[in-house]
Design an enzyme around this catalytic site. Structure first.
Site, PDB file in Angstrom:
ATOM      1  N   LYS A 112       0.808  -1.222   0.000  1.00 13.63           N
ATOM      2  CA  LYS A 112       0.000   0.000   0.000  1.00 13.63           C
ATOM      3  C   LYS A 112       0.840   1.270   0.000  1.00 13.63           C
ATOM      4  O   LYS A 112       0.329   2.347  -0.255  1.00 13.63           O
ATOM      5  CB  LYS A 112      -0.981  -0.003   1.181  1.00 13.63           C
ATOM      6  CG  LYS A 112      -2.102  -1.002   0.963  1.00 13.63           C
ATOM      7  CD  LYS A 112      -3.249  -0.816   1.912  1.00 13.63           C
ATOM      8  CE  LYS A 112      -4.421  -1.674   1.443  1.00 13.63           C
ATOM      9  NZ  LYS A 112      -5.476  -1.810   2.448  1.00 13.63           N
ATOM     10  N   LYS A 195      -5.285 -10.327  -7.698  1.00 20.53           N
ATOM     11  CA  LYS A 195      -6.525 -10.636  -6.972  1.00 20.53           C
ATOM     12  C   LYS A 195      -7.589  -9.586  -7.271  1.00 20.53           C
ATOM     13  O   LYS A 195      -7.260  -8.417  -7.530  1.00 20.53           O
ATOM     14  CB  LYS A 195      -6.257 -10.758  -5.471  1.00 20.53           C
ATOM     15  CG  LYS A 195      -6.058  -9.431  -4.781  1.00 20.53           C
ATOM     16  CD  LYS A 195      -6.114  -9.538  -3.266  1.00 20.53           C
ATOM     17  CE  LYS A 195      -5.804  -8.150  -2.708  1.00 20.53           C
ATOM     18  NZ  LYS A 195      -5.766  -8.014  -1.297  1.00 20.53           N
ATOM     19  N   LYS A 198     -10.794  -3.974  -4.377  1.00 23.53           N
ATOM     20  CA  LYS A 198     -11.450  -2.669  -4.465  1.00 23.53           C
ATOM     21  C   LYS A 198     -10.576  -1.661  -5.192  1.00 23.53           C
ATOM     22  O   LYS A 198     -11.063  -0.754  -5.823  1.00 23.53           O
ATOM     23  CB  LYS A 198     -11.715  -2.122  -3.056  1.00 23.53           C
ATOM     24  CG  LYS A 198     -12.596  -2.999  -2.224  1.00 23.53           C
ATOM     25  CD  LYS A 198     -12.694  -2.497  -0.789  1.00 23.53           C
ATOM     26  CE  LYS A 198     -12.144  -3.537   0.171  1.00 23.53           C
ATOM     27  NZ  LYS A 198     -12.943  -3.784   1.357  1.00 23.53           N
TER      28      LYS A 198
HETATM   29  P1  TYM Z   1     -11.139  -6.738   3.556  1.00 27.28           P
HETATM   30  O1  TYM Z   1     -12.203  -5.794   3.985  1.00 27.28           O
HETATM   31  O2  TYM Z   1     -10.113  -6.246   2.596  1.00 27.28           O
HETATM   32  O3  TYM Z   1     -11.773  -8.032   2.921  1.00 27.28           O
HETATM   33  C1  TYM Z   1     -12.778  -8.783   3.568  1.00 27.28           C
HETATM   34  C2  TYM Z   1     -12.539 -10.274   3.334  1.00 27.28           C
HETATM   35  O4  TYM Z   1     -12.547 -10.574   1.929  1.00 27.28           O
HETATM   36  C3  TYM Z   1     -11.396 -11.331   1.592  1.00 27.28           C
HETATM   37  N1  TYM Z   1     -11.013 -11.052   0.197  1.00 27.28           N
HETATM   38  C4  TYM Z   1     -10.845 -11.974  -0.757  1.00 27.28           C
HETATM   39  N2  TYM Z   1     -10.967 -13.323  -0.737  1.00 27.28           N
HETATM   40  C5  TYM Z   1     -10.738 -13.980  -1.899  1.00 27.28           C
HETATM   41  N3  TYM Z   1     -10.416 -13.365  -3.062  1.00 27.28           N
HETATM   42  C6  TYM Z   1     -10.285 -12.023  -3.133  1.00 27.28           C
HETATM   43  N4  TYM Z   1      -9.977 -11.431  -4.277  1.00 27.28           N
HETATM   44  C7  TYM Z   1     -10.500 -11.270  -1.937  1.00 27.28           C
HETATM   45  N5  TYM Z   1     -10.466  -9.933  -1.648  1.00 27.28           N
HETATM   46  C8  TYM Z   1     -10.782  -9.827  -0.337  1.00 27.28           C
HETATM   47  C9  TYM Z   1     -10.344 -10.893   2.585  1.00 27.28           C
HETATM   48  O5  TYM Z   1      -9.315 -11.848   2.715  1.00 27.28           O
HETATM   49  C10 TYM Z   1     -11.159 -10.733   3.854  1.00 27.28           C
HETATM   50  O6  TYM Z   1     -11.302 -11.970   4.515  1.00 27.28           O
HETATM   51  N6  TYM Z   1      -7.923  -6.758   7.404  1.00 27.28           N
HETATM   52  C11 TYM Z   1      -9.201  -7.276   6.937  1.00 27.28           C
HETATM   53  C12 TYM Z   1     -10.349  -6.905   7.842  1.00 27.28           C
HETATM   54  C13 TYM Z   1     -10.179  -7.291   9.267  1.00 27.28           C
HETATM   55  C14 TYM Z   1     -10.229  -8.592   9.811  1.00 27.28           C
HETATM   56  C15 TYM Z   1     -10.053  -8.441  11.201  1.00 27.28           C
HETATM   57  C16 TYM Z   1     -10.387  -9.858   9.245  1.00 27.28           C
HETATM   58  C17 TYM Z   1      -9.991  -6.416  10.307  1.00 27.28           C
HETATM   59  N7  TYM Z   1      -9.919  -7.121  11.450  1.00 27.28           N
HETATM   60  C18 TYM Z   1     -10.011  -9.542  12.046  1.00 27.28           C
HETATM   61  C19 TYM Z   1     -10.351 -10.952  10.109  1.00 27.28           C
HETATM   62  C20 TYM Z   1     -10.183 -10.794  11.468  1.00 27.28           C
HETATM   63  C21 TYM Z   1      -9.479  -6.688   5.553  1.00 27.28           C
HETATM   64  O7  TYM Z   1      -8.984  -5.662   5.191  1.00 27.28           O
HETATM   65  O8  TYM Z   1     -10.409  -7.367   4.841  1.00 27.28           O
END
Ligand code: TYM
Length: 332
Positions: A112, A195, A198
């Site tokens: 990032k 991947k 967003k």
């Molecule tokens: P975030 O908001 O980016 O994404 C939410 C979930 O979607 C999954 N994901 C994907 N899985 C498969 N293929 C893709 N292309 C893809 N893009 C996104 C992410 O792996 C995620 O599971 N840091 C985390 C949020 C978070 C969190 C936590 C997760 C904050 N605290 C505690 C678990 C436990 C995040 O940014 O996810």
């Protein structure tokens, strides 16, 4: 029942298909066998700069989408991260156990800040994975359903739990990642080696669940496929076709090898048409349910208030124990 915790950032107007297949679908499936806590992580959503009105709107949209996907507030605890102050409190404490170099090795932070350099990044973005560890450890979590991109962050959560336990006595459960191999990484439709994300460079590469289903169908039909004409699953040489097969398999429940057999002698056009149909079939009612839930913000607020209350009782108990172990004087 084993505990589950996971979170999603309210940083877009809509979840995309990667969020759903990689994570949210598993959240829905784990509600019954687990004591599940699911969180809209608004504190994480302010690490890169944000618009307040949009954040509020997106947080509610996120909650509505999670309910539309099948989370049931009677069977799981759904809440907004900022409603439970213990998340930030524990994050501070864990930050004092995290090495500066250790945090600097997190690949998401490196990715990032790659373009603009670390000078323009916030300290919040740097300590993001520490807050995530706090989220998970507060609930004495056994399993964390996420996509592949969160694996390293989870490893840090495990390390911090073990470090705290070793220094101050057993306090935290050490969480296990729950990452389904088949759908752990859904790829961009226009660049099937990256991947779905967003922050993708082309909107045509992602399927937003709240988009007009016609738009989504069109995006599937114009997905980049590979040279040759045979439909086989080969991530290395046929990343585009393999991604479409993964999506179709996940949405229909038909195993990939069975699909490959069924497409023998058929072309990419046939595959794309079927994937487009499956996507439309999924997103159409999903979108309707989400929009209906957003019509009734009061019910949504109530669900989130009840979720926060339940989350607070669990989080407060863990934090109390942590503070005691650390030697903080009990406030009288
Ligand atoms: P975030 O908001 O980016 O994404 C939410 C979930 O979607 C999954 N994901 C994907 N899985 C498969 N293929 C893709 N292309 C893809 N893009 C996104 C992410 O792996 C995620 O599971 N840091 C985390 C949020 C978070 C969190 C936590 C997760 C904050 N605290 C505690 C678990 C436990 C995040 O940014 O996810």
């Amino acid at each position: 029942r084993p505990r589950v915790f996971s979170g999603i950032q309210p940083t877009a107007d809509s979840f995309h298909l990667g969020n759903y297949l990689g994570a949210v679908r598993q959240w829905v499936g784990m509600q019954d066998e687990h004591d599940a806590f699911y969180c809209v992580v608004d504190l994480h959503a302010i690490t890169m700069g944000h618009d307040p009105a949009k954040l509020r709107e997106r947080s509610l949209r996120s909650a509505a989408q999670l309910l539309a996907a099948g989370l049931d507030p009677e069977r799981c605890t759904l809440f907004v991260q900022s409603h439970v102050a213990e998340h930030t409190q524990l994050a501070w404490i864990l930050g004092c156990l995290t090495g500066f170099g250790e945090a600097g090795r997190m690949t998401q932070f490196k990715d990032k800040t790659q373009k603009q350099g670390v000078e323009g990044a916030t300290v919040g973005l740097f300590t993001y994975p520490v807050l995530m560890a706090a989220d998970i450890l507060l609930y004495q979590t056994d399993a964390v359903p996420v996509g592949e991109d969160q694996r390293q962050h989870l490893e840090l959560s495990r390390d911090l739990a073990q470090r705290f336990n070793a220094r101050f006595g057993k306090t935290f459960r050490v969480p296990e990642p729950f990452i389904l191999a088949d759908t752990a990484k859904i790829y961009d439709l226009q660049d099937p080696t990256a991947k779905m994300s967003k922050s993708s460079s082309s909107p045509n590469g992602i399927i937003d669940l709240l988009d007009d289903p016609k738009t989504s169908a069109k995006r599937i039909r114009s997905a980049v496929t590979d040279s040759g004409r045979e439909i086989t699953f080969d991530r290395e040489n046929k990343p585009g076709v393999s991604n479409l097969l993964t999506i179709l398999s996940a949405l229909t429940g038909r195993p990939v090898p069975e699909l490959v057999d069924a497409y023998a002698g058929k072309g990419y056009g046939d595959l794309k048409r079927d994937v487009a149909d499956a996507v439309v079939e999924f997103v159409t009612p999903f979108r309707e349910r989400t929009l209906a839930l957003l019509e009734d913000p009061e019910s949504l607020d109530n669900i989130l208030a009840r979720g926060a209350e339940r989350a607070r009782t669990v989080a407060a108990e863990t934090l109390r124990e942590v503070e005691d172990r650390l030697g903080f004087v009990v406030a009288k």
